[in-house]
Enzyme design. Structure first.
Site, PDB file in Angstrom:
ATOM      1  N   GLU A 159      25.041  98.773 -39.018  1.00 28.30           N
ATOM      2  CA  GLU A 159      25.908  98.954 -37.842  1.00 28.30           C
ATOM      3  C   GLU A 159      27.321  99.426 -38.208  1.00 28.30           C
ATOM      4  O   GLU A 159      28.226  99.335 -37.375  1.00 28.30           O
ATOM      5  CB  GLU A 159      25.971  97.665 -36.990  1.00 28.30           C
ATOM      6  CG  GLU A 159      24.600  97.165 -36.551  1.00 28.30           C
ATOM      7  CD  GLU A 159      24.650  96.009 -35.551  1.00 28.30           C
ATOM      8  OE1 GLU A 159      25.444  96.070 -34.600  1.00 28.30           O
ATOM      9  OE2 GLU A 159      23.871  95.055 -35.733  1.00 28.30           O
ATOM     10  N   TYR A 243      29.836  77.531 -27.280  1.00 30.42           N
ATOM     11  CA  TYR A 243      29.484  76.265 -27.911  1.00 30.42           C
ATOM     12  C   TYR A 243      28.346  75.673 -27.107  1.00 30.42           C
ATOM     13  O   TYR A 243      28.511  75.462 -25.911  1.00 30.42           O
ATOM     14  CB  TYR A 243      30.652  75.288 -27.959  1.00 30.42           C
ATOM     15  CG  TYR A 243      30.340  74.143 -28.890  1.00 30.42           C
ATOM     16  CD1 TYR A 243      30.459  74.311 -30.262  1.00 30.42           C
ATOM     17  CD2 TYR A 243      29.885  72.928 -28.410  1.00 30.42           C
ATOM     18  CE1 TYR A 243      30.138  73.274 -31.132  1.00 30.42           C
ATOM     19  CE2 TYR A 243      29.564  71.895 -29.281  1.00 30.42           C
ATOM     20  CZ  TYR A 243      29.691  72.078 -30.639  1.00 30.42           C
ATOM     21  OH  TYR A 243      29.382  71.070 -31.508  1.00 30.42           O
ATOM     22  N   PRO A 245      26.910  77.884 -30.328  1.00 28.55           N
ATOM     23  CA  PRO A 245      26.544  79.284 -30.563  1.00 28.55           C
ATOM     24  C   PRO A 245      25.077  79.361 -30.996  1.00 28.55           C
ATOM     25  O   PRO A 245      24.464  78.326 -31.295  1.00 28.55           O
ATOM     26  CB  PRO A 245      27.460  79.679 -31.727  1.00 28.55           C
ATOM     27  CG  PRO A 245      27.659  78.409 -32.483  1.00 28.55           C
ATOM     28  CD  PRO A 245      27.608  77.284 -31.466  1.00 28.55           C
ATOM     29  N   TYR A 248      25.757  80.252 -36.568  1.00 32.92           N
ATOM     30  CA  TYR A 248      26.881  79.424 -36.990  1.00 32.92           C
ATOM     31  C   TYR A 248      27.749  80.120 -38.040  1.00 32.92           C
ATOM     32  O   TYR A 248      27.996  79.586 -39.109  1.00 32.92           O
ATOM     33  CB  TYR A 248      26.382  78.044 -37.447  1.00 32.92           C
ATOM     34  CG  TYR A 248      25.850  77.243 -36.274  1.00 32.92           C
ATOM     35  CD1 TYR A 248      26.669  76.373 -35.571  1.00 32.92           C
ATOM     36  CD2 TYR A 248      24.538  77.408 -35.834  1.00 32.92           C
ATOM     37  CE1 TYR A 248      26.200  75.668 -34.464  1.00 32.92           C
ATOM     38  CE2 TYR A 248      24.048  76.714 -34.742  1.00 32.92           C
ATOM     39  CZ  TYR A 248      24.894  75.848 -34.056  1.00 32.92           C
ATOM     40  OH  TYR A 248      24.431  75.163 -32.959  1.00 32.92           O
ATOM     41  N   HIS A 251      32.380  83.714 -34.495  1.00 35.10           N
ATOM     42  CA  HIS A 251      32.527  85.009 -33.815  1.00 35.10           C
ATOM     43  C   HIS A 251      33.030  84.785 -32.396  1.00 35.10           C
ATOM     44  O   HIS A 251      32.887  83.687 -31.838  1.00 35.10           O
ATOM     45  CB  HIS A 251      31.193  85.763 -33.810  1.00 35.10           C
ATOM     46  CG  HIS A 251      30.074  84.970 -33.232  1.00 35.10           C
ATOM     47  ND1 HIS A 251      29.332  84.066 -33.974  1.00 35.10           N
ATOM     48  CD2 HIS A 251      29.583  84.898 -31.979  1.00 35.10           C
ATOM     49  CE1 HIS A 251      28.433  83.488 -33.200  1.00 35.10           C
ATOM     50  NE2 HIS A 251      28.564  83.972 -31.965  1.00 35.10           N
ATOM     51  N   HIS A 253      33.363  86.527 -28.356  1.00 33.86           N
ATOM     52  CA  HIS A 253      32.788  87.498 -27.416  1.00 33.86           C
ATOM     53  C   HIS A 253      33.905  88.151 -26.587  1.00 33.86           C
ATOM     54  O   HIS A 253      34.802  87.447 -26.108  1.00 33.86           O
ATOM     55  CB  HIS A 253      31.837  86.793 -26.443  1.00 33.86           C
ATOM     56  CG  HIS A 253      30.724  86.063 -27.133  1.00 33.86           C
ATOM     57  ND1 HIS A 253      29.412  86.454 -27.036  1.00 33.86           N
ATOM     58  CD2 HIS A 253      30.709  84.973 -27.936  1.00 33.86           C
ATOM     59  CE1 HIS A 253      28.645  85.634 -27.733  1.00 33.86           C
ATOM     60  NE2 HIS A 253      29.419  84.719 -28.290  1.00 33.86           N
TER      61      HIS A 253
END
Ligand code: G7M
Length: 321
Positions: A159, A243, A245, A248, A251, A253
């Site tokens: 990516e 929470y 996630p 782990y 990161h 969003h």
């Protein structure tokens, strides 16, 4: 180009030993539909490909409004389903280019993936710090989804061409790139994730005063990068942490406020600006806070809380001191 020819050219391209890039669903055996949401126009299929389990997330794409005239040509077939006075309804079959269905393929999928995407009963957990220590932490340190995909991004093995912004600082740096759920065309559904370079932050629970420079950096530079790249201002973005996630490795969003992102509910999303403010007020806020989240009945975390007696008497819990 016809499909067979494309297949020959790509030669069943082996991206690496884990992911074969598909040209079609030839050979795919459907086992079951494991979830469906008619409002979001999504369905998740559990199947088998090359003898291994596969999960396919199907999603109808939004209309391509920048080329709306593409729908209104002789190429769009119409089948009349009702006609009454001035009112007509039709099933319309737009040209192929406007007809794509987004498909996320997980292959080979593990038992955990099948669980994750299967519709199932949900339960609320209020996780105190001691429940975290005694129930959640042992589980996430012993067993969790592989985060190889995260390392692949951080090491630029995958990516890399999609990276929107990178800050390379090992303590406060991160890579900002499109979430795999976003098709990268419809900015009203914009969805990016910032993945931190630092390796030892599992989740919100690990954040404290020492994390502030990292969090502030992500918020400031992430928002600026999105403004510069997509011309979307900070006031049009939700920036948050899940929470629990799924993965782990810490990161964040970033989603367009217009988009009802899955996982943006009060049972999962914590706004980054609020997280920063809470830590500024109380450095150990997330070490002390009772955190509320949903668990689904096939998840390991549900089983662990159940085994600990949590659902027998949700207020008084056997592992509580
Ligand atoms: O729930 P959690 O906070 O762990 O969210 C992880 C996010 O990472 C989700 O929104 C996923 O859609 C996204 N994601 C997961 N995988 C496996 C990938 C991936 O391989 N590439 C990208 N770009 N995003 C991913």
């Amino acid at each position: 180009m016809d499909r067979k020819k494309r297949k020959l050219e790509s030669g069943d391209r082996q991206d690496d030993d884990r992911l074969r890039i598909l040209d079609s669903f030839e050979g795919f055996k459907v086992k079951s539909v494991i979830s469906e949401n008619s409002r979001c126009k999504t369905a998740v299929i559990h199947g088998e490909l090359d003898g291994k389990d596969a999960i396919v997330l199907l999603e109808r794409k939004p209309f391509n409004l920048s080329n709306v005239s593409n729908y209104f040509t002789e190429e769009t077939g119409l089948e009349n389903t009702l006609k009454n006075d001035i009112y007509g309804t039709y099933d319309a079959y737009p040209p192929k280019v406007e007809n794509a269905v987004k498909a996320v393929v997980i292959h080979p999928a593990t038992e955990k993936h099948v669980q994750k995407y299967t519709d199932q009963e949900r339960y609320i957990v209020h996780e105190t710090p001691s429940l975290y220590e005694q129930v959640t932490l042992p589980l996430i340190t012993s067993k969790q989804f592989s985060i190889q995909w995260v390392y692949n991004i951080l090491e630029k093995k995958k990516e890399a061409d999609r990276i929107v912004y990178e800050d390379t600082d090992p303590d406060t740096g991160f890579i900002l790139l499109p979430d795999m759920k976003w098709d990268r065309t419809d900015t009203s559904a914009l969805y990016l994730v910032a993945i931190v370079h630092k390796h030892n932050i599992k989740s919100l629970r690990d954040l404290d005063t020492g994390s502030l420079p990292l969090l502030q950096n992500i918020l400031k530079k992430g928002l600026k990068a999105i403004q510069d790249t997509y011309d979307i201002p900070a006031s049009k973005l939700n920036v948050y942490i899940h929470y629990q996630p799924s993965y782990y490795h810490f990161h964040v969003h970033f989603t367009n406020v217009k988009f009802e992102a899955p996982g943006f509910g009060a049972d999962r999303a914590h706004l980054l600006a609020d997280v920063i403010n809470n830590i500024q007020l109380y450095g150990d806020f997330y070490k002390k806070k009772t955190l509320t989240f949903l668990v689904r009945e096939q998840e390991d975390l549900y089983m662990k809380f159940k085994d600990a007696g949590y659902f027998d008497c949700s207020e008084e819990v056997s592992v509580e001191k």
